[in-house]
Write a protein that holds these residues in place. Structure first.
Motif, PDB file in Angstrom:
ATOM      1  N   LEU A  66      10.866   0.143  -6.132  1.00  0.00           N
ATOM      2  CA  LEU A  66       9.364   0.356  -6.500  1.00  0.00           C
ATOM      3  C   LEU A  66       8.636  -0.947  -7.385  1.00  0.00           C
ATOM      4  O   LEU A  66       8.951  -1.081  -8.242  1.00  0.00           O
ATOM      5  CB  LEU A  66       9.119   1.628  -6.974  1.00  0.00           C
ATOM      6  N   LEU A  67       7.731  -1.350  -6.859  1.00  0.00           N
ATOM      7  CA  LEU A  67       6.791  -2.228  -7.431  1.00  0.00           C
ATOM      8  C   LEU A  67       5.607  -1.440  -7.855  1.00  0.00           C
ATOM      9  O   LEU A  67       4.864  -1.258  -6.966  1.00  0.00           O
ATOM     10  CB  LEU A  67       6.495  -3.658  -6.960  1.00  0.00           C
TER      11      LEU A  67
ATOM     12  N   ILE B 216      10.831  -3.482  -0.703  1.00  0.00           N
ATOM     13  CA  ILE B 216      10.267  -3.295  -1.877  1.00  0.00           C
ATOM     14  C   ILE B 216       8.821  -2.714  -1.715  1.00  0.00           C
ATOM     15  O   ILE B 216       8.071  -2.983  -0.968  1.00  0.00           O
ATOM     16  CB  ILE B 216       9.930  -4.616  -2.842  1.00  0.00           C
ATOM     17  N   ALA B 217       8.749  -1.208  -2.121  1.00  0.00           N
ATOM     18  CA  ALA B 217       7.499  -0.717  -1.997  1.00  0.00           C
ATOM     19  C   ALA B 217       6.307  -1.107  -2.943  1.00  0.00           C
ATOM     20  O   ALA B 217       6.889  -1.018  -4.193  1.00  0.00           O
ATOM     21  CB  ALA B 217       7.855   0.872  -1.991  1.00  0.00           C
ATOM     22  N   VAL B 218       5.537  -1.389  -2.519  1.00  0.00           N
ATOM     23  CA  VAL B 218       4.460  -1.987  -3.563  1.00  0.00           C
ATOM     24  C   VAL B 218       3.185  -0.898  -3.391  1.00  0.00           C
ATOM     25  O   VAL B 218       2.408  -0.771  -2.525  1.00  0.00           O
ATOM     26  CB  VAL B 218       3.933  -3.515  -3.023  1.00  0.00           C
ATOM     27  N   MET B 219       2.799  -0.427  -4.528  1.00  0.00           N
ATOM     28  CA  MET B 219       1.490   0.471  -4.904  1.00  0.00           C
ATOM     29  C   MET B 219       0.307  -0.432  -4.552  1.00  0.00           C
ATOM     30  O   MET B 219       0.250  -1.415  -4.818  1.00  0.00           O
ATOM     31  CB  MET B 219       1.630   0.927  -6.152  1.00  0.00           C
ATOM     32  N   PRO B 220      -0.641   0.149  -4.174  1.00  0.00           N
ATOM     33  CA  PRO B 220      -1.955  -0.485  -3.801  1.00  0.00           C
ATOM     34  C   PRO B 220      -2.534  -0.834  -5.207  1.00  0.00           C
ATOM     35  O   PRO B 220      -2.286  -0.404  -6.346  1.00  0.00           O
ATOM     36  CB  PRO B 220      -3.049   0.806  -3.615  1.00  0.00           C
TER      37      PRO B 220
ATOM     38  N   PRO C 224      -0.855   4.193 -14.246  1.00  0.00           N
ATOM     39  CA  PRO C 224      -0.396   5.303 -14.822  1.00  0.00           C
ATOM     40  C   PRO C 224       0.201   6.188 -13.858  1.00  0.00           C
ATOM     41  O   PRO C 224       0.886   7.242 -14.297  1.00  0.00           O
ATOM     42  CB  PRO C 224      -1.608   6.036 -15.431  1.00  0.00           C
ATOM     43  N   ASP C 225      -0.155   6.126 -12.705  1.00  0.00           N
ATOM     44  CA  ASP C 225       0.428   7.300 -11.769  1.00  0.00           C
ATOM     45  C   ASP C 225       1.463   6.939 -10.786  1.00  0.00           C
ATOM     46  O   ASP C 225       1.317   7.388  -9.601  1.00  0.00           O
ATOM     47  CB  ASP C 225      -1.076   7.867 -10.754  1.00  0.00           C
ATOM     48  N   ALA C 226       2.350   6.275 -11.319  1.00  0.00           N
ATOM     49  CA  ALA C 226       3.535   5.730 -10.597  1.00  0.00           C
ATOM     50  C   ALA C 226       4.433   6.840  -9.946  1.00  0.00           C
ATOM     51  O   ALA C 226       4.477   7.739 -10.853  1.00  0.00           O
ATOM     52  CB  ALA C 226       4.554   4.958 -11.418  1.00  0.00           C
ATOM     53  N   PRO C 227       4.699   6.833  -8.900  1.00  0.00           N
ATOM     54  CA  PRO C 227       5.662   8.149  -8.454  1.00  0.00           C
ATOM     55  C   PRO C 227       6.889   8.211  -9.102  1.00  0.00           C
ATOM     56  O   PRO C 227       7.369   7.041  -9.444  1.00  0.00           O
ATOM     57  CB  PRO C 227       5.879   7.995  -6.889  1.00  0.00           C
ATOM     58  N   GLU C 228       7.843   9.268  -9.229  1.00  0.00           N
ATOM     59  CA  GLU C 228       8.803   9.289  -9.869  1.00  0.00           C
ATOM     60  C   GLU C 228       9.904   8.475  -8.874  1.00  0.00           C
ATOM     61  O   GLU C 228       9.710   8.502  -7.621  1.00  0.00           O
ATOM     62  CB  GLU C 228       9.347  10.795  -9.842  1.00  0.00           C
TER      63      GLU C 228
ATOM     64  N   GLU D 116       0.785  -1.263  -0.010  1.00  0.00           N
ATOM     65  CA  GLU D 116      -0.086  -0.075  -0.057  1.00  0.00           C
ATOM     66  C   GLU D 116       0.853   1.215   0.082  1.00  0.00           C
ATOM     67  O   GLU D 116       0.604   2.277   0.562  1.00  0.00           O
ATOM     68  CB  GLU D 116      -0.944   0.094   1.126  1.00  0.00           C
ATOM     69  N   ALA D 117       1.808   1.223  -0.577  1.00  0.00           N
ATOM     70  CA  ALA D 117       3.167   2.415  -0.443  1.00  0.00           C
ATOM     71  C   ALA D 117       2.463   3.399  -1.663  1.00  0.00           C
ATOM     72  O   ALA D 117       2.163   3.139  -2.936  1.00  0.00           O
ATOM     73  CB  ALA D 117       4.346   1.810  -0.781  1.00  0.00           C
ATOM     74  N   ARG D 118       2.304   4.597  -1.269  1.00  0.00           N
ATOM     75  CA  ARG D 118       1.777   5.722  -2.059  1.00  0.00           C
ATOM     76  C   ARG D 118       3.087   6.339  -2.607  1.00  0.00           C
ATOM     77  O   ARG D 118       3.106   7.305  -3.353  1.00  0.00           O
ATOM     78  CB  ARG D 118       0.735   6.539  -1.722  1.00  0.00           C
TER      79      ARG D 118
END
Ligand code: TXA
Ligand code: MG
Length: 321
Positions: free
Chosen positions: A251-252, A296-300, A256-260, A241-243
């Motif tokens: 970063l995993l 590893i930061a994983v986006m929601p 389309p809105d992946a952080p830089e 749930e990393a934003r």
């Protein structure tokens, strides 16, 4: 160092020699549409035992037995009405049905871990189908990874995990779906999804015309014995749930809105497509795990459709021992 395993392009000739190796009681790895399997003749107890040894499985979890057709499945297990409906809709394909084992079932007890049920699957991948036809055997096959590790979606992943314990790896390219089969227990009154996988829960419900509970919903279940809480593990810690990405993290991403991010990064699907994300998941985890990142930061990832199974795998990988 062990010698490199024989990875061979899957063709008529190599499939025939893989079939011969199976009849000889040896282990071979082969592609399915979900992940690569580590196969043995399911009727040969010693060959099945060698699977557990090669994977380093701590316990004798029951294995999925692969057969070429629904008719052959019905010879080994009792197809209930719900089982028949699901088989008609999803076989050949990424569905495993747990059925009551027939009294005269010739499968090695070890393959079913002594249970009175059997997990059966008719895979759709042309190489898996050709191998089943050539061997004329039911093939017991777990995912071809070290126990507890991320499932393999390429022949190279199998080699990295299992080395020379397999006689041969049939290379059929990247597994197209990339997530294991959905396992459904149809032995009881209400079908229960023991493991979410490449068939989304909604699709099961549509075919059965009723909601389908999962083992984790607290439904009746000796949950799938192989569903250990910590499974599919990376050596590197996952932060779900990393934003945003912290320093030192890989970063995993999803959507389309992946952080830089200047460090190691893989986007499972830049367009936000869950099917593409499922196909990329295990290979991406392996790559980021090897990147040297601290975590590893994983986006929601949306918890619908295939997202439910993707999130299940990520939660298991993230859970501390
Ligand atoms: O996509 C897949 O399913 C891959 C490919 C190779 O077919 N196979 C795979 O197998 O993922 P494995 O061994 O990694 O997972 C088998 C799952 C485990 O969770 C196991 O506990 C469950 O199926 N299972 C097998 N027999 C069972 C039984 N009789 N009752 C309940 N669960 C069973
Ligand atoms: Mg597995």
């Amino acid at each position: 160092m062990s010698a490199a395993v024989a990875i061979v392009d899957a063709n008529e000739r190599t499939i025939e020699s893989a079939a011969a190796a199976l009849r000889d009681g040896r282990l071979i790895a082969f592609p399915t549409e979900t992940v690569y399997g580590l196969g043995a003749d399911a009727t040969n107890a010693r060959a099945v035992a060698a699977i557990f040894e090669a994977k380093g499985r701590p316990r004798f979890n029951p294995l999925i037995v692969h057969v070429a057709s629904v008719e052959l499945a019905a010879v080994l297990g009792h197809l209930t009405p719900a089982g028949s409906q699901l088989a008609a809709a999803f076989w050949p394909g990424p569905l495993t049905l747990v059925l009551a084992k027939r009294a005269d079932c010739p499968i090695a007890e070890l393959a079913t871990a002594g249970l009175d049920t059997i997990a059966l699957r008719v895979p759709a991948h042309p190489v898996a189908q050709a191998l089943l036809q050539a061997a004329s055997l039911p093939i017991a096959a777990p995912s071809a990874n070290r126990s507890g590790h991320v499932s393999p979606t390429t022949a190279a992943h199998v080699e990295a995990d299992l080395g020379k314990t397999v006689a041969m790896v049939l290379d059929g390219g990247a597994a197209p779906l990339g997530l294991e089969s959905t396992v459904v227990d149809v032995t009881g009154e209400a079908p229960i999804a023991l493991r979410l996988g490449a068939v989304p829960r909604e699709d099961l419900a549509r075919v059965l015309d009723r909601p389908v509970a999962t083992a984790s919903d607290g439904a009746r279940s000796p949950a799938s014995p192989g569903m250990l809480a910590r499974h599919y593990a990376t050596a590197t810690k996952l932060r779900l749930e990393a934003r945003a990405v912290h320093q030192g993290e890989a970063l995993l991403a999803f959507g389309p809105d992946a952080p830089e991010h200047g460090g190691p990064m893989i986007n499972l699907s830049a367009s936000g497509d869950l099917t593409e994300a499922a196909a990329n998941l295990f290979a991406a985890l392996r790559i980021l795990d090897a990147s040297g990142a601290e975590a590893i930061a994983v986006m929601p990832i949306p918890d619908k459709g295939l997202g439910e199974a993707i999130n299940d795998r990520l939660r298991r990988a993230a859970r501390a021992e």
